[in-house]
Design an enzyme around this catalytic site. Structure first.
Site, mmCIF file in Angstrom:
data_model
loop_
_atom_site.group_PDB
_atom_site.id
_atom_site.type_symbol
_atom_site.label_atom_id
_atom_site.label_comp_id
_atom_site.label_asym_id
_atom_site.label_seq_id
_atom_site.Cartn_x
_atom_site.Cartn_y
_atom_site.Cartn_z
ATOM 1 N NE ARG A 1 -3.761 -2.128 2.302
ATOM 2 C CZ ARG A 1 -4.586 -2.451 3.270
ATOM 3 N NH1 ARG A 1 -4.613 -1.722 4.361
ATOM 4 N NH2 ARG A 1 -5.357 -3.506 3.173
ATOM 5 C CD GLU B 1 -6.758 2.175 13.212
ATOM 6 O OE1 GLU B 1 -7.826 1.561 13.028
ATOM 7 O OE2 GLU B 1 -6.393 3.136 12.520
ATOM 8 C CB SER C 1 -6.177 -4.167 11.429
ATOM 9 O OG SER C 1 -7.105 -4.508 10.443
ATOM 10 C CG LEU C 2 -8.670 -9.614 10.978
ATOM 11 C CD1 LEU C 2 -8.738 -10.805 10.048
ATOM 12 C CD2 LEU C 2 -9.957 -9.506 11.773
#
Lengths: 254, 255
Positions: free
Chosen positions: A23, A106, A121-122
Site C-alpha cells: 500500500r 488500532e 489489523s485482525l
C-alpha cells in the site's frame, strides 16, 4: 488518463504485481500521478459473480454515496488515512506505561512497525483484545483500581483551530514528507490550543526526528531506510509542558 | 436548493427542550449528516433569528452506515443521518429530533447503553468454541451486521427503556450465538433469558423489519432465533434444520 487514453500506470511500472504492490508504494504512485491527472480505480473487469458474492457492500456504497456503478465506470480515488500504525505504547501483555491501563486494537502500537500489511489489523483486534483482557484481569486482582494517575490536559480546541490543524496535518504528514514542511507545521501547531494539537505535535515531532524513509513514513529529503540509526521505535512523551521524543530498541527476534 | 432545518435542542435531560431553525443552502444530494456538519462548521453558528447559538450536539462516526451512531428522528422517522439524503424527504423543511425511547443526553444525543445491557442480560456470548454451521453462514453473517442503532426499538410498540422486553435488536443478535454455542448448559440459559426478555414481549407488529436502515432480514432472523431458543430446533441435524428454516422463510416476505 494520459494523452486522452486510460493509463494503467501501476501495471506498467510494476508488471509482476501491478496494483497489488504494498500500500505505501501504491499510495505514493497514486499521489505522484494525481498531480498531473485525476486517478481512478477501474473495477469494470471484475466478474459479476465476484461482485455479488464478495463486493456487494462496496458496490452498494459506491452507488449510494458516489452515484457510481462500479460495474460500468471507474471510480475516482485519492490516498486517504486508513490505519494509524502508531498509538499508545504497550508491552507484549498489552499493558501501557500507566498502571492499570491496558490498550488493544488500532489505538495502540506494538507489532505492525512502519507498514501494517493488508488484513493484519485482525491481529490487533483478536490477539491484542484477548491478551489485554487477560492482563487487565490479572492486574485487577492485585492492585486497587482507584489509583490511576491524573494528568491535566488542556481543554478542547475551538472549531477554527481544528480546521487549521486539519490543514497543517494534511499538508505536512501526507504521503511524501520533508524537513521544511515539517518544521513549518510544528510552528503552526505550536500556536494552537487543546488536546488534538498536542497529539498533532507528537506526530510531527516524531516524523521530524526520523531522518529516513520506512514504510508509510516517506521523506523526500531522506528517501532510503537507515537501519543503523533508525531500526528503532519512536516514542513521544508529554511531560506536562512539552512533547519529548526518544527512540527505544525493537524487541529481539524469537 | 434552500432548506429549513428545524432542530429540537435540549441542554441536558433536566432542562427544557426548545426549537431552533437554520437555513441550509446546498445540494439535494446532501445527507442530513452533511447538513449537520456544515451547520457546525459555521463560525459563528447563527439561527434564523440571527442569534448566535452553540454547535449542535449529535453523534456520528463512519458516515457510511456501518456504525449506527447517527440514528435520529428525521421528519418523525428513525433513520441514519449519514444515509438520509435531502431529495428523498418530502418538502423543504427538515425536522430533526433525538430518538424518543432512550434517555436524552444533549440535543440529538441519547444514551443507548440499554441495548448493550440487554445483550448482557441475555447472556449473548460463547462459553465454548463457536460451531460454524456452513448451512447457516448467511443468516449468521446477517445477525452480525446489526449496527445496534436503536431504530427498531424506536418504532416498536412493545419496547420501553424501563421494561423487561429487549426488543428486536436482541433477537437479531441472538441468532448467531444460539447457532454457534456448543455448551448446552449455557445454551439453555440463553434460551431461558430469550424467552423471558424477547419471546414473551414481542407482538409481531414487524415495524422493526420495515425500519431497519441497513435492510437486515429481521423477520427471518426472528423466526430462526425463536426456532432455536423457544422450539428447540437445534436438536435437528444441521441440513434438515436449515431446509426447514428455508421453507419457513419463504413463507414470509424477505427483503
Amino acid at each position: 488518463m494520459k494523452d486522452g487514453k486510460q493509463w494503467y500506470f501501476m501495471e506498467e511500472k510494476y508488471p509482476e504485481l501491478g496494483n497489488l504492490m504494498p500500500r505505501d508504494i501504491t499510495a505514493r504512485e497514486i499521489w505522484k500521478v494525481s498531480h498531473e491527472s485525476e486517478v481512478f480505480l477501474d473495477m469494470t473487469e471484475i466478474s459479476e459473480e465476484i461482485i455479488s458474492n464478495k463486493l456487494s457492500g462496496l458496490a452498494d456504497d459506491c452507488m449510494t454515496y458516489l452515484h457510481k456503478d462500479i460495474r460500468k465506470e471507474p471510480v475516482s480515488v485519492l490516498p486517504g488515512i486508513h490505519y494509524f500504525m502508531g498509538g499508545i505504547l504497550v508491552d507484549e501483555q498489552h499493558r501501557t506505561p500507566i498502571q492499570n491501563l491496558c490498550a488493544a486494537g488500532e489505538c495502540c502500537a506494538q507489532y505492525h512497525g512502519a507498514n501494517r500489511l493488508g488484513g493484519n489489523s485482525l491481529l490487533g483486534a483478536l490477539y491484542g483484545g484477548r491478551v489485554a483482557a487477560k492482563s487487565a484481569c490479572e492486574q485487577a486482582d492485585v492492585v486497587d483500581l482507584s489509583c490511576a494517575t491524573q494528568i491535566d490536559f488542556p481543554p478542547a480546541s475551538q472549531i477554527s483551530e481544528i480546521k487549521q490543524l486539519n490543514k497543517v496535518m494534511q499538508e505536512t504528514m501526507g504521503v511524501v514528507r520533508n524537513e521544511n514542511t515539517l518544521l513549518n507545521g510544528i510552528q503552526t501547531v505550536q500556536a494552537l490550543t487543546g488536546n488534538l494539537p498536542l497529539l498533532g505535535m507528537a506526530v510531527l515531532k516524531s516524523a521530524l526526528a526520523r531522518k529516513e524513509s520506512r514504510g508509510a513514513h516517506w521523506r523526500e529529503d531522506y528517501p532510503k531506510s537507515n537501519d543503523d540509526d533508525y531500526l528503532k521505535t519512536t516514542v513521544a512523551r508529554f511531560d506536562g509542558k512539552q512533547i519529548q521524543i526518544s527512540f527505544v530498541p525493537v524487541p529481539e527476534r524469537r | 436548493m434552500i432548506y429549513k432545518i428545524r432542530i429540537r435542542r435540549q441542554e441536558s435531560q433536566k432542562s427544557d427542550s426548545y426549537w431552533q431553525e437554520f437555513e441550509f443552502d446546498g445540494s439535494k444530494n446532501s445527507s442530513v449528516a452533511n447538513v449537520l456538519k456544515e451547520l457546525n462548521s459555521r463560525t459563528p453558528l447563527k439561527d434564523n433569528s440571527g442569534n448566535i447559538v452553540t454547535p449542535i450536539s449529535w453523534e456520528c462516526s463512519c458516515m457510511v452506515r456501518k456504525c449506527g451512531a447517527c440514528a435520529m428522528l428525521i421528519n418523525e422517522r428513525p433513520r441514519l443521518a449519514c444515509s438520509t439524503f435531502l431529495h428523498t424527504l418530502k418538502g423543504s423543511t427538515i425536522t430533526l429530533k433525538p430518538l424518543s425511547k432512550f434517555p436524552l443526553v444533549r440535543d440529538l444525543i441519547v444514551d443507548r447503553s440499554i441495548l448493550f445491557e440487554n445483550l448482557k442480560k441475555l447472556n449473548l456470548w460463547l462459553e465454548s468454541e463457536a460451531y460454524m454451521n456452513p448451512w447457516t453462514h448467511e443468516p449468521r453473517y446477517q445477525s452480525a451486521r446489526c449496527l445496534m442503532c436503536g431504530c427498531c426499538l424506536e418504532v416498536c410498540p412493545n419496547f420501553s427503556a424501563n421494561g423487561t422486553f429487549a426488543g428486536t435488536v436482541a433477537a437479531v443478535n441472538a441468532f448467531r450465538i444460539l447457532n454457534e454455542e456448543q455448551e448446552s448448559t449455557h445454551l439453555n440459559e440463553i434460551s431461558a433469558e430469550y424467552k423471558k426478555r424477547f419471546f414473551e414481549g414481542c407482538g409481531k407488529s414487524l415495524s422493526c423489519h420495515d425500519i431497519c436502515p441497513i435492510g437486515l432480514p429481521v423477520e427471518e432472523l426472528l423466526v430462526r432465533s425463536n426456532a432455536a431458543a423457544v422450539w428447540g430446533a437445534n436438536k435437528m441435524d444441521d441440513k434438515s434444520y436449515n431446509e426447514c428454516m428455508k421453507r419457513v422463510s419463504q413463507n414470509h416476505q424477505i427483503r
